[in-house]
Write a protein that holds these residues in place. Structure first.
Motif: not given
Length: 641
Positions: A362-374, A376-381, A425-431
């Protein structure tokens, strides 16, 4: 539908808007100046309620019920403001140079500490506060009774907005705050001590949160769930209104409260021949409003478009394939884990191993878009839960064999990520983070209320592995094999052209577009891949537990995944695995050792954040490089000697 009922609901909406605004105003101020997404803001709100309760109880015998109650409210707010100043000065001030997500992790650790602190001081039971002296009765509105105290709240919200607006526009302190919101470096160059300015702003924001909580004392009982409920609502209001905009926060609070009131007033309606109970939509209407606003106006109602610029921070070293020693270490670790059943490991150890493996994927799947992808997802669950429910429903409702359900779960998760990712993907950062949170909450609400399909709040039960895998050791080996394969595939994709394009889209989107990279399409594909692997983790999870409930899609599960990635380190591929193993093991070990395990866990996370700001793996790598450099320098000096 009577007009009087509508008027009463609209008045309720105004009272609710004032309460929402008081909490969100402090959060908006803090973010506007310090750029900290303060996850502990809901804890400050909760403390305001509890402190107001205790102060009212203590002051009533001395000053009388009236004076005791009304004096308790501002005193509770001041106490929370002072606590906020201490938090900023002793902890957060050390983290300003750190990435924003690390600051978020620190404030989440504060949530754990404060919650157990409240549990130790006030106990687990709900505390019902006194009714407001002088405003205990009700007034008649078109023949209906409306609480007099709610009329007071309706006036309190605009009054606080006016006072804060005067503070920010008519005083030197307000000028400095507005200047810091626009350009902190320029304020520092002019000789203003940023440290004290930030402390004052954080204290003011905490005071507003405490005041918002204290004013709720006559309306709702103090309980331990208030922190997460409050922070979720406050985030929604701040993002919908526009980050850093106080009038926007009040407008957003008013809009959300009015929509909720209309849903309650309309009740059961028929849409296209289908009966729909709109009153149940109040569980998720605020997140639905946030999703709609962000899709239409990504910077919020009164926010500024330039707030969408993504901060890339310090440049990261390119990802390198693992060296021969690292590959050998990973291979030995995998062999050791596979050998556990033959080494006499107990069922408890194997069950814990299953939980650790699922958490790692689960953590590696979230890291896939957070780290290399930049991103930040708060709803990966949402994808984790979709995989679990997809597998469970394929087994219970369709009668598919277990192997087919392990495909159906991730497929459902990938389809959900296909839809959510297209919007995100139309947004970035906190939004972007807030939109993913909103979409995940909508998925949670649908799961929670669709009793006929998902079992509603009870969830699904009786989901066990096939007879050939009923033995704990056999299921452990299946989980471990699938998780190791998933981790290997994610790693391979990050070193493939897709991973290179994903990092290019993160670091230099305009340049990436110029050389032919379709940034949105690459990010969208990454969302789908991450959702599918999170779905695999969810499908394996449901068979290990035998049941699934809507909590698997909730905010708490998304936070756990986020903490795992941040704790291990975003800049390393091994980070999410280490963070998942570390957090899951700590939760298990600490929970068995003390009733106040959240506070202990939060304290450990705070220490790790301060000592290893780059995460566990990043910190270990930094220590190794320092040791190697010193060893090389010593060898060079010895050679010269």
């Amino acid at each position: 539908m009577q007009l009087s009922g509508l008027i009463v609901q609209l008045l309720n909406a105004l009272a609710g808007a004032s309460s929402l605004f008081l909490v969100a105003a402090g959060l908006s101020l803090i973010f506007g100046v310090t750029r900290i997404v303060n996850f502990a803001h809901g804890s400050l709100y909760m403390l305001g309620v509890y402190l107001a309760y205790s102060l009212a109880e203590s002051l009533a015998p001395v000053l009388g019920a009236g004076w005791g109650f009304w004096l308790a409210l501002p005193l509770a707010a001041l106490a929370v403001g002072l606590l906020g100043a201490l938090i900023e000065a002793l902890l957060l001030r050390r983290l300003y140079p750190a990435p924003e997500l690390l600051q978020l992790l620190a404030t989440f650790a504060l949530v754990l500490v404060v919650r157990d602190g409240v549990l130790a001081l006030w106990g687990p039971d709900e505390l019902l506060g006194p009714r407001a002296p002088g405003l205990r009765g009700a007034v008649s509105v078109l023949g209906r009774q409306f609480p007099a105290y709610d009329l007071f709240l309706i006036a309190a919200g605009p009054l606080v907005l006016l006072l804060v607006w005067l503070l920010l526009t008519r005083t030197r302190f307000g000028t400095l705050v507005r200047a810091a919101t626009q350009d902190r470096e320029m304020v520092s160059a002019l000789g203003v001590q940023q440290a004290w300015l930030f402390t004052a702003v954080f204290a003011l924001g905490a005071l507003l949160a405490g005041l918002g909580g204290a004013l709720q004392l006559p309306r709702e009982s103090a309980n331990l769930d208030m922190d997460l409920n409050a922070i979720g609502a406050a985030f929604v209001v701040v993002v919908v209104g526009g980050l850093g905009s106080l009038p926007g926060a009040y407008l957003a609070a008013l809009l959300i409260s009015l929509v909720k009131a209309l849903c309650i007033w309309l009740g059961q309606v028929t849409l296209w021949g289908v009966p729909v109970n709109l009153s149940k939509a109040t569980l998720v209407v605020d997140f639905a409003v946030m999703a709609a606003v962000l899709v239409w106006r990504p910077w919020g109602l009164l926010g500024r478009p330039q707030a969408l610029v993504r901060s890339t921070g310090e440049g990261e070293a390119p990802l390198r394939p693992a060296g021969r020693g690292a590959r050998a270490a990973w291979a030995l670790l995998a062999l050791a884990l596979l050998a556990l059943p033959w080494l006499g490991a107990s069922d408890y150890t194997l069950v814990l191993g299953i939980e650790l493996a699922v958490a790692a994927l689960l953590a590696a799947s979230l890291h896939f878009i957070m780290g290399p992808g930049g991103m930040h997802s708060f709803g990966h669950a949402a994808y984790f839960g979709a995989g679990a429910y997809g597998a469970g429903l394929a087994l219970k409702a369709l009668g598919l064999p277990m192997a087919a359900t392990l495909v159906a779960g991730p497929l459902l998760a990938a389809l959900l990520a296909l839809v959510f990712g297209w919007l995100a993907v139309r947004l970035s950062g906190v939004y972007l983070a807030m939109l993913t949170l909103a979409l995940a909450q909508i998925a949670w609400a649908v799961t929670y209320q669709w009793d006929d399909l998902t079992g509603g709040s009870n969830g699904l039960t009786g989901i066990w592995p096939a007879s050939a895998l009923a033995d704990t050791a056999r299921y452990y080996l299946l989980v471990l094999a699938l998780v190791l394969a998933g981790l290997w595939l994610l790693r391979r994709m990050l070193h493939a052209p897709l991973g290179l394009a994903l990092r290019a889209a993160r670091d230099a989107p305009l340049r990436a577009e110029a050389i032919g990279v379709d940034v949105r399409r690459v990010q969208w594909l990454a969302f789908v891949i991450a959702g599918a692997f999170a779905g695999v983790a969810g499908a394996l999870f449901v068979y290990s537990k035998g049941s699934i409930s809507p909590e698997a899609l909730g905010i708490g599960k998304s936070i756990d995944a986020l903490v795992m990635v941040l704790l291990g380190g975003v800049q390393t591929l091994a980070g999410p695995v280490a963070g998942a193993v570390g957090l899951t093991w700590l939760q298990d070990a600490v929970a068995r050792g003390t009733d106040y395990w959240r506070a202990v866990l939060g304290a450990i996370i705070l220490v790790l954040v301060l000592v290893f700001p780059q995460g566990l793996v990043g910190g270990a790598q930094q220590l190794w490089r320092r040791w190697a450099a010193r060893r090389g320098a010593a060898a060079q000096e010895a050679g010269h000697g």
